[in-house]
Design a protein around this motif. Structure first.
Motif, PDB file in Angstrom:
ATOM      1  N   GLN A   1       0.816  -1.737   0.269  1.00  0.00           N
ATOM      2  CA  GLN A   1      -0.607   0.360  -0.048  1.00  0.00           C
ATOM      3  C   GLN A   1       0.554   1.369  -0.043  1.00  0.00           C
ATOM      4  O   GLN A   1       0.018   2.402  -0.003  1.00  0.00           O
TER       5      GLN A   1
ATOM      6  N   ASN B   1      -1.887   1.565  -6.044  1.00  0.00           N
ATOM      7  CA  ASN B   1      -3.691   2.450  -5.289  1.00  0.00           C
ATOM      8  C   ASN B   1      -3.815   2.516  -6.252  1.00  0.00           C
ATOM      9  O   ASN B   1      -5.175   2.858  -6.777  1.00  0.00           O
ATOM     10  N   GLU B   2      -3.389   3.692  -6.846  1.00  0.00           N
ATOM     11  CA  GLU B   2      -4.399   4.009  -8.783  1.00  0.00           C
ATOM     12  C   GLU B   2      -4.493   2.770  -9.465  1.00  0.00           C
ATOM     13  O   GLU B   2      -5.890   2.345  -9.266  1.00  0.00           O
TER      14      GLU B   2
ATOM     15  N   HIS C   1      -6.227   0.141  -8.108  1.00  0.00           N
ATOM     16  CA  HIS C   1      -7.334  -0.152  -7.140  1.00  0.00           C
ATOM     17  C   HIS C   1      -8.014   0.106  -7.179  1.00  0.00           C
ATOM     18  O   HIS C   1      -8.860   0.261  -5.888  1.00  0.00           O
ATOM     19  N   LYS C   2      -7.852   1.678  -7.476  1.00  0.00           N
ATOM     20  CA  LYS C   2      -9.670   2.518  -7.462  1.00  0.00           C
ATOM     21  C   LYS C   2     -10.519   2.176  -7.982  1.00  0.00           C
ATOM     22  O   LYS C   2     -10.491   1.655  -9.048  1.00  0.00           O
TER      23      LYS C   2
END
Length: 347
Positions: free
Chosen positions: A260, A266-267, A269-270
Motif C-alpha cells: 500500500q 493504489n491507483e 485499485h481505484k
C-alpha cells in the motif's frame, strides 16, 4: 540479568511457536480444500499459494498427466490467462501517474487511422472505458490473425451503448490498451511488463515468450472429458492473456499488490465503475467492498487451465489457486474453494 534473558528466551520461543502453529493451520487449510476439490474427478491437479502475515505457503496436489502421478511443483509453469489483464491495468495506472495518458482521453487520439465508428451518439470511448469493460467493444476481436487485421476489425465495430454506462466483458479492449501503452512509452508491451513489473519484483520465471526448457515445464491441461487441450498462442500484444507464471512468482505478485506504499498499486485499485451495491471495476481488477471486507481479484481461464488470483488488502492476505482443467463451471468451483480457504485460514 539471567532472569531477563530467561524471559526473553521464552518470549522468543512463544513467538516462534505461534508462527509455527499459524503456518501449520494454513497448510492444513490448503490441504483440506485441495483434496476436497480433487474429489471431483474432472480435476487432476491443483496448486495453491497463500501469503499471510508476511509468510508464503505453497502446496501442490494431484497429477499433471492423467495416470502418471507427476505432481506439479514450484517450477511448474501455468498459463495465467486473463489474470494477465491485471498486469495491463498496472501499467495503465503507471501511465496515468506518469502523465502519459489520461483516463478521460478519447482513445482515437492514439490510433493511426480514423475510426469515427468508435463512439455512440457523439460520446467517445475513453481509456477508462477500456479498463473497466464499459467501452461497448465486443468480447472477442472481429479479427485477430495479426495486428493489422485487428485494426481492420476495429473499423467494423458498431458501438450500441453509451460508453461508460454498461459493463460487458471484452477481450478486445485490453489489446487496444496495450497498443496505446506501447505508443506512449515507445516500447513493446512485453518489454513494458518486464521493465515495470517482472524485473523490479524478481518475477524471473514469469514471461510471455518461452524457450525450450520453459515448454517442458509448461502445463498441458484437460477439458471435462479428459481430452488434452492445446496451449494458447499469443498473436497480438498480450494485453488480454499470454503470460505464464509459477506459484512462487505469483506470491511475489501478491506482495506487490499488497504494497500500500506503492502509488501505482493504489491507483490501479481505484474504484472506477460501480456495478451493484458492493462491486466495482478498477484497472482490470474486480473489487468487492462490503463493510470491513475488501476483496480485489481476477479470474483467468484458457483452454486447459484456470486460476483465481485474490488479495485481501485489509488482512494482508493473498491467495492463488491454479488447476490443469478447464470447463464451463471451473471458475465458479475454484471461486468457492478460494472463499472456503480464506475462511479456514482466518479461523
Amino acid at each position: 540479568m539471567k532472569y531477563l534473558i530467561t524471559i526473553l528466551f521464552f518470549a522468543l520461543l512463544g513467538c516462534k511457536s505461534a508462527q509455527q502453529i499459524n503456518k501449520q493451520n494454513v497448510e492444513n487449510a490448503i490441504t483440506k480444500n485441495a483434496l476436497q476439490l480433487l474429489e471431483d474427478k474432472r480435476f487432476h491437479s491443483v496448486s495453491v499459494a497463500v501469503y499471510k502475515d508476511g509468510k508464503s505457503t505453497i502446496k501442490h496436489f494431484g497429477e499433471l498427466t492423467i495416470g502418471k502421478g507427476n505432481k506439479p511443483n514450484d517450477s511448474t509453469l501455468y498459463e495465467i490467462a486473463s489474470v494477465t489483464k491485471t498486469f495491463t491495468g498496472y501499467i495503465a495506472a503507471k501511465a496515468v501517474l506518469d502523465k502519459k495518458i489520461n483516463l478521460d482521453d478519447d482513445i482515437r487520439i492514439y490510433l493511426d487511422e480514423p475510426c469515427p465508428n468508435l463512439e455512440f451518439n457523439g460520446e467517445p470511448i475513453k481509456i477508462k472505458h477500456l479498463i473497466t469493460h464499459t467501452s461497448g467493444f465486443p468480447n472477442m476481436p472481429i479479427k485477430s490473425e495479426n495486428k493489422k487485421a485487428f485494426f481492420e476489425g476495429l473499423k467494423q465495430i458498431k458501438i450500441e451503448t453509451k460508453p461508460g454506462e454498461v459493463y460487458f466483458y471484452s477481450n478486445t479492449a485490453p489489446e487496444v490498451t496495450a497498443y496505446i501503452l506501447e505508443k506512449v512509452y515507445k516500447k513493446p508491451f512485453e518489454e513494458l511488463v518486464n521493465e515495470f513489473i517482472l524485473k523490479p519484483n524478481k518475477m524471473n520465471l514469469t514471461k510471455f515468450t518461452l524457450n525450450e526448457n520453459d515448454r517442458i515445464r509448461l502445463v498441458k491441461g484437460y477439458n471435462d472429458k479428459n481430452e488434452l487441450m492445446p496451449n494458447f498462442n499469443r498473436t497480438l500484444w498480450g494485453g488480454i492473456s499470454g503470460l505464464h507464471s509459477t506459484t512462487p512468482d505469483l506470491v511475489k505478485y501478491m506482495k506487490l499488490q499488497l504494497d500500500q506504499s506503492n502509488p501505482i498499486v493504489n491507483e490501479s485499485h481505484k474504484k472506477l465503475f460501480k456495478e451493484g451495491s458492493d462491486f466495482w471495476e478498477g484497472y482490470h481488477w474486480y473489487i468487492i467492498e462490503n463493510g470491513n471486507e475488501l476483496i480485489i481479484r481476477h479470474h483467468g481461464g484458457i483452454y486447459g487451465m484456470q486460476n483465481w488470483f485474490v488479495i485481501y488488502p485489509k488482512k494482508n492476505i493473498g491467495i492463488s489457486i491454479l488447476t490443469n482443467t478447464s470447463f464451463n463451471e471451473t471458475g465458479e468451483i475454484l471461486e468457492k474453494v478460494v472463499d472456503k480457504l480464506y475462511d479456514d485460514i482466518n479461523k
